[in-house]
Motif scaffolding. Sequence first.
Motif, short mmCIF file in Angstrom:
data_model
loop_
_atom_site.label_atom_id
_atom_site.label_comp_id
_atom_site.label_asym_id
_atom_site.label_seq_id
_atom_site.Cartn_x
_atom_site.Cartn_y
_atom_site.Cartn_z
N ARG A 147 -9.08 21.50 20.42
CA ARG A 147 -7.69 21.80 20.07
C ARG A 147 -6.73 20.83 20.76
O ARG A 147 -5.74 20.38 20.17
N LEU A 148 -7.03 20.52 22.03
CA LEU A 148 -6.17 19.60 22.77
C LEU A 148 -6.17 18.22 22.10
O LEU A 148 -5.12 17.60 21.92
N GLN A 149 -7.36 17.78 21.70
CA GLN A 149 -7.49 16.47 21.04
C GLN A 149 -6.68 16.42 19.74
O GLN A 149 -6.07 15.40 19.42
N ALA A 150 -6.69 17.54 19.02
CA ALA A 150 -6.07 17.56 17.69
C ALA A 150 -4.57 17.85 17.71
O ALA A 150 -3.91 17.74 16.68
N THR A 151 -4.06 18.24 18.89
CA THR A 151 -2.67 18.71 18.92
C THR A 151 -1.83 17.97 19.96
O THR A 151 -1.73 18.39 21.10
N PRO A 152 -1.24 16.85 19.57
CA PRO A 152 -0.39 16.14 20.53
C PRO A 152 0.87 16.95 20.86
O PRO A 152 1.31 17.77 20.05
N PHE A 153 1.39 16.74 22.05
CA PHE A 153 2.67 17.37 22.42
C PHE A 153 3.78 16.80 21.55
O PHE A 153 3.66 15.70 21.00
N PRO A 154 4.88 17.56 21.40
CA PRO A 154 5.95 17.10 20.49
C PRO A 154 6.60 15.79 20.94
O PRO A 154 6.66 15.49 22.13
N PHE A 155 7.10 15.07 19.97
CA PHE A 155 7.86 13.84 20.20
C PHE A 155 9.14 14.16 20.97
O PHE A 155 9.82 15.14 20.69
N GLU A 156 9.46 13.32 21.96
CA GLU A 156 10.70 13.49 22.72
C GLU A 156 11.32 12.14 23.01
O GLU A 156 10.63 11.11 23.00
N MET A 157 12.61 12.14 23.27
CA MET A 157 13.29 10.90 23.62
C MET A 157 14.38 11.24 24.64
O MET A 157 14.98 12.31 24.58
N ASN A 158 14.60 10.35 25.60
CA ASN A 158 15.72 10.54 26.53
C ASN A 158 16.53 9.25 26.60
O ASN A 158 16.23 8.27 25.90
N ALA A 159 17.56 9.25 27.46
CA ALA A 159 18.49 8.09 27.50
C ALA A 159 17.75 6.78 27.80
O ALA A 159 18.13 5.72 27.32
N VAL A 160 16.68 6.88 28.60
CA VAL A 160 15.97 5.66 29.00
C VAL A 160 15.01 5.19 27.90
O VAL A 160 14.97 4.01 27.55
N THR A 161 14.23 6.13 27.34
CA THR A 161 13.27 5.70 26.32
C THR A 161 14.01 5.24 25.05
O THR A 161 13.52 4.37 24.34
N ARG A 162 15.19 5.81 24.82
CA ARG A 162 16.00 5.33 23.69
C ARG A 162 16.39 3.86 23.88
O ARG A 162 16.26 3.04 22.99
N GLU A 163 16.82 3.54 25.12
CA GLU A 163 17.16 2.14 25.43
C GLU A 163 15.93 1.24 25.31
O GLU A 163 16.01 0.11 24.87
N TYR A 164 14.79 1.78 25.75
CA TYR A 164 13.54 1.01 25.69
C TYR A 164 13.21 0.64 24.24
O TYR A 164 12.99 -0.53 23.91
N PHE A 165 13.19 1.66 23.37
CA PHE A 165 12.81 1.38 21.98
C PHE A 165 13.87 0.52 21.28
O PHE A 165 13.53 -0.32 20.43
N THR A 166 15.12 0.69 21.65
CA THR A 166 16.17 -0.14 21.06
C THR A 166 15.98 -1.60 21.48
O THR A 166 16.08 -2.53 20.66
N ALA A 167 15.69 -1.81 22.78
CA ALA A 167 15.46 -3.18 23.26
C ALA A 167 14.23 -3.79 22.60
O ALA A 167 14.23 -4.96 22.21
N MET A 168 13.16 -2.99 22.45
CA MET A 168 11.92 -3.51 21.86
C MET A 168 12.12 -3.85 20.38
O MET A 168 11.49 -4.77 19.86
N ALA A 169 13.00 -3.11 19.71
CA ALA A 169 13.28 -3.40 18.30
C ALA A 169 13.90 -4.79 18.15
O ALA A 169 13.69 -5.47 17.14
N ALA A 170 14.65 -5.20 19.18
CA ALA A 170 15.27 -6.53 19.13
C ALA A 170 14.29 -7.64 19.51
O ALA A 170 14.47 -8.79 19.14
N ILE A 171 13.23 -7.28 20.26
CA ILE A 171 12.27 -8.28 20.74
C ILE A 171 11.14 -8.48 19.73
O ILE A 171 10.75 -9.61 19.43
N ASP A 172 10.60 -7.37 19.19
CA ASP A 172 9.47 -7.47 18.27
C ASP A 172 9.96 -7.72 16.84
O ASP A 172 11.15 -7.69 16.55
N LYS A 173 8.97 -7.95 15.96
CA LYS A 173 9.32 -8.27 14.57
C LYS A 173 8.53 -7.39 13.62
O LYS A 173 7.63 -6.68 14.02
N GLY A 174 8.88 -7.43 12.34
CA GLY A 174 8.09 -6.79 11.29
C GLY A 174 8.10 -5.28 11.37
O GLY A 174 9.07 -4.66 11.81
N LEU A 175 6.96 -4.69 10.95
CA LEU A 175 6.85 -3.23 10.88
C LEU A 175 7.08 -2.58 12.24
O LEU A 175 7.69 -1.51 12.33
#
Length: 485
Positions: A257-285
């Motif tokens: 059950r643990l393997q099949a059930t990931p914890f819910p998606f979450e975001m905070n002020a820092v991880t939002r900045e992280y993914f925003t910065a990475m969107a500008a660095i990486d390309k494509g999909l």
Amino acid sequence: MRYHVSPAALALAAGMFLATRTLSAPLSESETHSLAHDIFKQLIEINTTDSVGSTTVAANAMAARLVDAGFPAADVTVLGPNDRKGNLVVRYRGQRGSKLKPILIIAHLDVVEARREDWSSDPFQFVEKDGYYYGRGTQDMKSSDAIVVTDFIRLKKAGYVPDRDIILALTADEEGGKSNGVLWLLDNHRDLIDADYVLNPDSGGVVTDHGKPLTMEIEATEKLYADFELVATNPGGHSSLPRPDNAIYHIVDALARLQATPFPFEMNAVTREYFTAMAAIDKGLLAEDFRAITATPPDPKAIDRLAEDPRYNSTMRTTCVATMLAAGHAPNALPQHAEANVNCRIFPGHSQEEIRLSLVKLFADPALRVLYKSDAGELAEHGSDRKAMVPPPLRADVMNALHSATETLWPGTPVVPIMETGASDSIHTMAAGIPSYGISGIALDHDDNRMHGRDERIPVESFYRGVDFYYDFLQKLTAKKTRGQ
Ligand SMILES: [Zn+2]
């Protein structure tokens, strides 16, 4: 017992006050270089492991250097719970009457154990070879200890007066042991180290590829560590007469059950900045997916695609994973006992007990016990209610100074805020309500992480550039502001 050595006494004993010297002549480049080298070498060659070493010896050595360089003895203190676990606290005085709360820099002096037979050279000898410095602590984190002590001396000699006090705490037992210096100082001498915010060079830094800078990381929040033990018991019996109820099956069902059930998606002020910065660095999909998960609402397909990469997955949610398993007592007997260790890295804002209850609910098996396991290995029916603070938005003054100092030393390198999925001493200062940032001026190749491992090393050039980075960065943080700025 509280242990306290007055650095003034140390300095006197060493005859330092007998010499006459000019205290505020700025250091030349070559003087800075040799000072940084000597401090680094001295720290590497003082064994600060938990088993046989002493952080007090290292703390006293740094205290003597700071007093010798002109810091008032009253502002330099070595203190700790016993004679082997000393911490150094030094206060660099800012402008008189400043209303600004101090900045606290924390850096641990202790190192992980290292055995001579595992290494190519003696881990407690400072060895320079092929453009690298070798020795236990060259990466984690005596390089940064040496950098900050060097820069304190360099700033003092240059007559620099910051707009507020800067406190440096060099501490014990981050890597293990029972006397964590940051916790001890928070519990016993909060007044000595109380601050507006914390800088901790134990994380962050420049990530390079074959020496080419890719990103400057700043660690702005941390996940919380927790182990849980699942236990199933059963009367057992002869394996020729199996029953449906089996201790091993209870554990295996829960883990499936643990393997099949990931914890819910979450975001905070820092991880939002992280993914925003990475969107500008990486390309494509990949870049599109980063953008899609920061949208409202986040795109579940993009979350699933990113979750296939463990780095992104661990940044999007609490993770819990099976790490150890033990069961049964004979090949021909029904198991009377089965147990598994589940290791969790908890997203900031949730407590250990909250996650334990989530696991209980997920397993939905009254025959199964889900116990919290403390760092000392003790089992408890309940986890603690301690949680990592939900990070506030990144401070603009810290980010501006970091952008500017990064631009000076590594032009064009993007600054990326990250959530540490491991843990450092910042977890304690954050839990005490002090925003804490992992900022390091050391550039390391992404595939040359040797922390805690054999033949730990740092490029010679990275070390001296790190000295220049913190010198610039601290001044940018504490330069006198003109009106309207
Ligand atoms: Zn460390």
